[in-house]
Design an enzyme around this catalytic site. Structure first.
Site, mmCIF file in Angstrom:
data_model
loop_
_atom_site.group_PDB
_atom_site.id
_atom_site.type_symbol
_atom_site.label_atom_id
_atom_site.label_comp_id
_atom_site.label_asym_id
_atom_site.label_seq_id
_atom_site.Cartn_x
_atom_site.Cartn_y
_atom_site.Cartn_z
ATOM 1 N N ARG A 212 5.730 102.867 16.455
ATOM 2 C CA ARG A 212 5.278 103.564 15.267
ATOM 3 C C ARG A 212 4.379 102.752 14.344
ATOM 4 O O ARG A 212 4.126 101.685 14.493
ATOM 5 C CB ARG A 212 6.704 103.900 14.383
ATOM 6 C CG ARG A 212 7.470 102.656 13.952
ATOM 7 C CD ARG A 212 8.848 102.885 13.180
ATOM 8 N NE ARG A 212 9.841 103.455 14.134
ATOM 9 C CZ ARG A 212 10.740 102.859 14.653
ATOM 10 N NH1 ARG A 212 10.573 101.684 14.299
ATOM 11 N NH2 ARG A 212 11.535 103.090 15.583
ATOM 12 N N ASN A 291 17.672 81.477 -2.061
ATOM 13 C CA ASN A 291 19.067 82.413 -1.587
ATOM 14 C C ASN A 291 18.560 82.756 -0.182
ATOM 15 O O ASN A 291 19.402 83.778 0.303
ATOM 16 C CB ASN A 291 18.679 83.703 -2.401
ATOM 17 C CG ASN A 291 18.910 83.635 -4.019
ATOM 18 O OD1 ASN A 291 19.790 82.702 -4.477
ATOM 19 N ND2 ASN A 291 18.017 84.135 -4.810
ATOM 20 N N ASN A 339 3.479 85.547 -1.508
ATOM 21 C CA ASN A 339 4.256 86.867 -2.144
ATOM 22 C C ASN A 339 5.625 86.412 -2.442
ATOM 23 O O ASN A 339 6.253 85.608 -1.683
ATOM 24 C CB ASN A 339 4.190 87.883 -0.995
ATOM 25 C CG ASN A 339 4.228 89.344 -1.563
ATOM 26 O OD1 ASN A 339 4.120 89.421 -2.867
ATOM 27 N ND2 ASN A 339 4.128 90.328 -0.731
ATOM 28 N N TYR A 345 8.022 84.978 5.710
ATOM 29 C CA TYR A 345 6.830 85.956 6.289
ATOM 30 C C TYR A 345 5.477 85.534 6.075
ATOM 31 O O TYR A 345 4.806 85.432 6.737
ATOM 32 C CB TYR A 345 6.913 87.552 5.543
ATOM 33 C CG TYR A 345 6.223 88.489 5.860
ATOM 34 C CD1 TYR A 345 6.396 89.177 7.094
ATOM 35 C CD2 TYR A 345 4.987 88.642 5.254
ATOM 36 C CE1 TYR A 345 5.550 90.282 7.677
ATOM 37 C CE2 TYR A 345 4.023 89.739 5.586
ATOM 38 C CZ TYR A 345 4.356 90.395 6.983
ATOM 39 O OH TYR A 345 3.519 91.170 7.245
#
Length: 440
Positions: A212, A291, A339, A345
């Site tokens: 997808r 975290n 980010n 990531y």
């Protein structure tokens, strides 16, 4: 998800309101379709001073399908040959060439500046050619109306033919969401595609994460260009994967790309070798570092980076990538700008950029294979549709085109990298982000 703000600014009341409030004015982008495969209008070819690449450029520009005119009133594309600019004073030729015509560029038009790589042997030439980068990035933020601006660098020992596939991509609707980019070509033989309408005919392409989203779009565009596609995704996405594969006449390969035998199983399903390998599979496990448990870090690095390194190494070592092959990886604007909440990531996607820059030259020399990457910005997918409204709107508007991209925009860039005539394009990371205001 539909971009309602983009629709609003396309109406007379919306234009009036947003102009009065000083809000962004995005223009609908003209993307490739069967009905609109080319830009509408002529091409203007200019030179700043003298050219350093000879007379072959006009012949290459003719392959774009655009008609070159000397004094078009509304050019769809402008190509400025600035390869001969070698001093600060020579930059006056750039201004003199584009200043009179930039306002006449048609909506959704393209400007491509040709330069040469800055050299350490001549700091005057290096300063002048590096100046073109700042010029192009700034002009990309000025032109508006869905138009784009790029810089293509040709090395001194390259022929204009090395730029053919790149110019055909940049001077077409396929590059609608690419702007403010710098592409450095090599002097390698570019290759060729006998059938321009199906350049990947007879070639086998494997796309990971193909069930997808962006991966499915990449598979669709490569199939459109004639490739036999092997669509790979995790077994948990098998239903979507099979639907995508059936729609494209592709081969579905349910497989976890992190499996130890992933490369061997890929090679087995492509006994005649792969011509295109697209590393698109990726995951997010967002959380701030303080975290973030170790397993969330490890999962992202394993899927997004380590599996790419491992399968690429094993497929190259096994000779499973044919000479003239193309490897295209998926980085991200997050790997360039970072980010909040995505240290894992961003690290994985920056690692992909490092892989491309290091492996590209060696893979070309040892295996006859190029290695490049796309770095998407805000792309309209199921994942971004789930982002909170204000963050989603910021992601859409914080680029020179003031809107999000589509999966097809990334797919078209992958198809350019995968093109048989893109042999001179190697070690490049192309941001498909509408010239995001974040990052370099």
């Amino acid at each position: 998800m539909a971009d309602r703000y983009l629709h609003l600014t396309g109406t007379a009341p919306g234009r009036f309101l947003t102009r009065r409030l000083g809000l962004p004015q995005p223009a609908p982008l003209r993307r490739w379709t069967l009905e609109t495969p080319r830009l509408v209008g002529p091409l203007l070819h200019l030179t700043a001073g003298t050219s350093a690449i000879g007379d072959g450029l006009a012949k290459v520009l003719a392959t774009t399908g655009l008609t070159i005119e000397e004094r078009p009133t509304r050019p769809a594309g402008i190509v400025l040959d600035a390869t001969g600019v070698a001093s600060a004073r020579g930059l006056a030729g750039v201004h003199a060439a584009l200043h009179p015509v930039v306002r006449s560029l048609a909506p959704g038009g393209r400007i491509v500046v040709l330069g040469t790589p800055p050299t350490v042997e001549d700091h005057h030439q290096a300063a002048a050619q590096q100046a073109l980068e700042g010029f192009v990035r700034s002009l990309g933020k000025e032109v508006g109306r869905g138009s784009t601006v790029q810089l293509v660098r040709l090395p001194a020992d390259a022929t204009p033919e090395a730029a053919e596939s790149t110019l055909c991509f940049l001077l077409s609707p396929r590059s609608a969401y690419v702007s403010g980019q710098v592409i450095e070509l090599t002097a390698a033989a570019p290759g060729s595609a006998p059938d321009r309408s199906a350049p990947l005919a007879g070639r086998t392409a494997l796309v990971t994460g193909a069930a997808r989203g962006i991966g499915a779009s990449v598979a669709s565009v490569l199939a459109r260009d004639g490739a036999h596609v092997i669509a790979l995704d995790v077994p948990g996405a098998q239903d979507d994967l099979v639907r995508t594969a059936d729609r494209l006449g592709a081969t579905a390969l349910p497989l976890d790309i992190t499996a130890p035998d992933a490369a061997a199983r890929i090679a087995a399903v492509a006994p005649d070798g792969l011509d295109v390998l697209v590393h698109n599979a990726g995951i997010t496990r967002d959380r701030r570092l303080a975290n973030m448990p170790a397993e969330r870090w490890a999962q992202v690095i394993e899927v997004n980076l380590d599996s790419v390194l491992r399968t690429t190494d094993e497929l190259l070592a096994a000779g499973a990538l044919n000479r003239g092959g193309r490897i295209v990886a998926t980085a991200s604007i997050a790997g360039i700008a970072g980010n909040d909440g995505q240290t894992n990531y961003a690290a994985s996607k920056a690692g992909v950029i490092g892989l491309v820059r290091s492996l590209g030259p060696r893979a070309a020399a040892e295996h006859g294979v190029t290695v490049n990457a796309v770095a998407p910005g805000f792309i309209e997918t199921r994942m971004t549709a789930a982002v909170p409204f204000l963050i989603r709107e910021a992601g859409r508007r914080m680029n020179s085109l003031s809107q999000g991209g589509l999966p097809a925009d990334v797919a078209e860039a992958v198809a350019w990298f995968a093109h048989p005539a893109s042999g001179a394009v190697n070690g490049q990371v192309l941001r498909v982000c509408g010239q995001s205001l974040l990052g370099a």
